[in-house]
Each structure stands twice: as structure tokens, then as C-alpha cells.
Write an enzyme that holds these catalytic residues in place. Structure first.
Site, PDB file in Angstrom:
ATOM      1  CG  ASP A  81      36.864  20.274  22.923  1.00  0.00           C
ATOM      2  OD1 ASP A  81      38.054  20.983  23.169  1.00  0.00           O
ATOM      3  OD2 ASP A  81      35.965  20.810  23.328  1.00  0.00           O
ATOM      4  CD  GLU A 139      37.512  24.680  27.276  1.00  0.00           C
ATOM      5  OE1 GLU A 139      37.137  25.355  28.173  1.00  0.00           O
ATOM      6  OE2 GLU A 139      36.854  25.125  25.857  1.00  0.00           O
TER       7      GLU A 139
HETATM    8 ZN   LIG Z   1      35.917  27.869  23.121  1.00  0.00          ZN
HETATM    9 ZN   LIG Z   2      38.677  27.649  23.573  1.00  0.00          ZN
END
Ligand SMILES: [Zn+2]
Ligand SMILES: [Zn+2]
Length: 394
Positions: A81, A139
Site C-alpha cells: 500500500d 500496512e
Molecule cells: Zn510507512
Molecule cells: Zn512501510
């Protein structure tokens, strides 16, 4: 020797890996919206003929089996991401998705992991064991893609004996990597606090309950959680970066709003500190005639690099890169959802150097000028392939 072969293959595919990284960099997607990224990764796995399964929304887990007999299993993780940042770099591969940018290097992690899969696929007749490639979404945003992938069984059938992940680090020169055994990154919790009083004219304090003064006491008192209650041998951080009273020179507001962060590296202490902070803030507000809503939004747990695994993997990295290119890392009070893997499996999270001072590639992650020295991609693809093979016992 397998090491030389991997290094040669990493050089051979280097330009393709860079092209993949640039494609991902140009088409960044926010956490939980990585549809095109997943499609891209899936198409590359299709080209390689590597089987995969969709998981946790936009996640993928691919499995490659070495052709020699072995029941060993290792998982390699790359996150996919991007961040809500407007890219300021004027480069040919600048983000084409306005307001979204791969400013944490997850384009590097994803393209590198694809490169590693390609290398291992080319030499599958020469090793034994199973490699799981975890292409993980989200994440950067709670509850974190790692927790979702674990909940959906990414660490089962087959169960890996080790989970290995890497992350770019612009503090380290390209060509080098960094390791730290044991506790490495912090748990992170967000604090949202409303201190309530009774507003009124600033000239008549006796008729009001001043939430600004209550807040001043709470802010100071809460620092004792870190300075007096926390074990000094284990790090804790408490910071409030947002304090909004919104009265005026002569207006006492009804309430004050605060936002802060609490970070530490011990799950028992983390739970205890939550209770202490809440009790202290609520008690203090009450004793002064007001009240306090103390909301804690739990973030990621702390990240621990399993000692024996990390010592082994570090040794393999020294083998691959030379001792002088493998550095020691200090603890780092930021959070990372790889921590979830480390809480339930033996895990090792290391840093990939991406700095190039001569070329001005020095910006921190999460900034609009972040970029990487792409020479690091030849190292990262080959190194991860080598680490997996060695950890599988080849
Ligand atoms: Zn980051
Ligand atoms: Zn990262």
C-alpha cells in the site's frame, strides 16, 4: 555455487525489477484499495506460473516448492500500500494518482519480492523446501493487513518455521542492510481525550469549571506514567501533539480536546499503562470538578526479531554481502504491522539501505521527496532469495 548463481540472476532481472517498481510507483493505491496492485502482482505470478490465492481483501499468498525433498517452510513478506501524500519528486516515474504516493517504499518491497519469486522459480530444481510469498495489503492503516492475513490463515497449511520481511531505510547507504535481534519496533496506541468543564466569561472563574487548567494538570501528571511507573529498562514514549481549547482571551471553553500517542515494547506493561493513564486523567478531572473521556485506540503490537533466527539470517546476509555491508540497528519507536507475524511466529524484519547522498537521495520515508537508489533492488531480490534458501537448509 548457489550464491553466485543467485547474484547473477539478480543482475539479469535487475532492469525488469526496476520497471516493475516504477510501474507500482506511478500507480500507488491507498491502504485497503490496492486492487490494481493486486492485479499487477497476480499477472506477474501468472507469467511465472506460480500458484497463488487471494486473501484479506487485496492480499495474495503465493507458494513455490523446491524440487528436492524437504518439509521445511519459510514465508517472505512484502507490503503493497501507499500513503496519502502529494509526490514532490520530478521523476519520469512520478505518481500518476494525485495525492497518493509510495512514500514508504512498499513499491520496492513488492517489486523486490516478485523478483525474489522469479529467481527462486528459476532455480527450483536446485533446492528443497517451500517458500510462501506474502503480498500484503494495508500496512499503513489500522487494523493492518498483517492481522487480517494471519486471521485468514496465511501462516497455516503449510505453517512456516520463519517469516522474513524487509523495509527500505534511507538512513543506510544502498548496498548495505541492517539487523537487530530481539525487540526492535514499538507498539503504538492512539489516545483521544476530551476534558470537560463548564465554560464562561474569563473574568468569572468562580462560576466556571476551567477545562484548560484541568488539561494542564492532566498533561503534566500523565508524564509520570513514563517517568515513575514504567520500568526504565524498557522504553516508553507518551506524546500529545494536539491540544485544542478553542476559547479566547476572555472565554473559558466548555471542553478541551487532546490527541496523543503511547508507545512501548512490552505487552503487559502496555495494558497496565492504558489503565493507569485512564484512571489518572479521569481522577484528576473529577477532583477538579470536571470529567474526562479517555479513549485508547489500540494499534500494532511491538515487533520482536526472534534471536536465533535473526542471528542465523544475519550470518547468511554477511555471507551474501560481506560482513562490512551488514550493520547493527538501534531500536526504533515507530510501529509496523509486521509485528503481528512476530507475535505468533519466529520472525525477522531487516532494513534495506536505499540512501545515495551523491545523488541527493536522502529524504525520510513518509515525506513528499522520498525516493530510493534503485541499485538496492538487485541486492534485495537476490539477498531475500538467498536467505530463504539457507533458512530452508540448502
Ligand atoms: Zn510507512
Ligand atoms: Zn512501510
Amino acid at each position: 555455487m548457489i550464491k553466485n548463481k543467485i547474484q547473477e540472476l539478480a543482475q539479469q532481472i535487475h532492469q525488469d525489477v526496476i520497471a516493475n517498481r516504477r510501474h507500482l510507483h506511478q500507480h500507488p493505491e491507498l491502504s485497503f484499495h490496492e486492487e490494481n496492485t493486486r492485479t499487477f502482482v497476480a499477472s506477474k505470478l501468472d507469467e511465472l506460473g506460480i500458484a497463488y490465492e487471494k486473501m484479506a481483501g487485496n492480499g495474495l499468498v503465493a507458494i513455490l516448492q523446491g524440487e528436492k525433498p524437504s518439509d521445511q517452510v519459510v514465508a517472505l513478506r512484502g507490503d503493497m500500500d501507499a500513503l496519502p501524500i502529494v509526490e514532490a519528486n520530478e521523476v519520469p516515474y512520478k505518481s500518476q494518482n494525485p495525492g497518493v504516493m509510495h512514500a514508504c517504499g512498499h513499491d520496492v518491497h513488492t517489486s523486490s519480492l516478485l523478483g525474489t519469486a522469479r529467481i527462486l522459480n528459476q532455480i527450483k530444481s536446485e533446492f528443497g523446501g517451500t517458500v510462501k510469498f506474502i503480498f500484503q495489503p494495508a500496512e499503513e492503516k489500522l487494523p493492518g493487513g498483517a492481522s487480517l492475513m494471519i486471521a485468514e490463515g496465511v501462516l497455516e497449511n503449510p505453517k512456516p518455521q520463519a517469516v522474513i520481511g524487509q523495509h527500505v531505510m534511507p538512513l543506510i547507504d544502498a548496498g548495505k542492510v541492517g539487523f537487530r535481534a530481539g525487540k526492535y519496533m514499538a507498539s503504538t496506541d492512539e489516545l483521544y481525550v476530551t476534558v470537560k468543564g463548564k465554560g464562561g466569561h474569563g473574568a468569572q472563574p468562580q462560576q466556571n469549571i476551567d477545562p484548560v487548567i484541568i488539561t494542564a494538570h492532566i498533561l503534566t501528571a500523565l508524564q509520570q506514567v513514563v517517568s515513575r511507573f514504567a520500568d526504565p529498562k524498557s522504553p516508553s514514549v507518551l506524546s500529545f501533539g494536539k491540544v485544542i481549547a478553542n476559547g479566547a482571551t476572555n472565554v473559558i471553553p466548555n471542553e478541551v480536546y487532546l490527541e496523543g500517542t503511547f508507545r512501548t515494547m512490552d505487552e503487559n506493561w502496555r495494558a497496565e499503562a492504558h489503565l493507569k493513564m485512564k484512571k489518572m486523567a479521569e481522577g484528576m478531572a473529577e477532583s477538579m470538578g470536571g470529567s474526562c473521556d479517555f479513549e485508547i485506540r489500540k494499534g500494532y503490537p511491538f515487533l520482536i526479531n526472534e534471536e536465533k533466527l535473526t542471528a542465523r539470517v544475519r550470518g547468511f546476509a554477511e555471507d551474501y554481502l560481506g560482513k562490512e555491508n551488514v550493520l547493527d540497528l538501534d531500536i526504533w519507536m515507530a510501529a509496523e504491522d509486521f509485528a503481528y507475524y512476530s507475535q505468533v511466529a519466529d520472525a525477522c524484519f531487516y532494513r534495506l539501505g536505499t540512501r545515495n547522498e551523491e545523488r541527493g537521495i536522502v529524504s525520510s520515508v513518509h515525506t513528499p521527496t522520498f525516493d530510493v537508489d534503485e541499485s538496492a533492488l538487485a541486492l534485495s531480490t537476490g539477498l531475500m532469495a538467498y536467505l530463504a534458501l539457507k533458512e530452508l537448509g540448502n
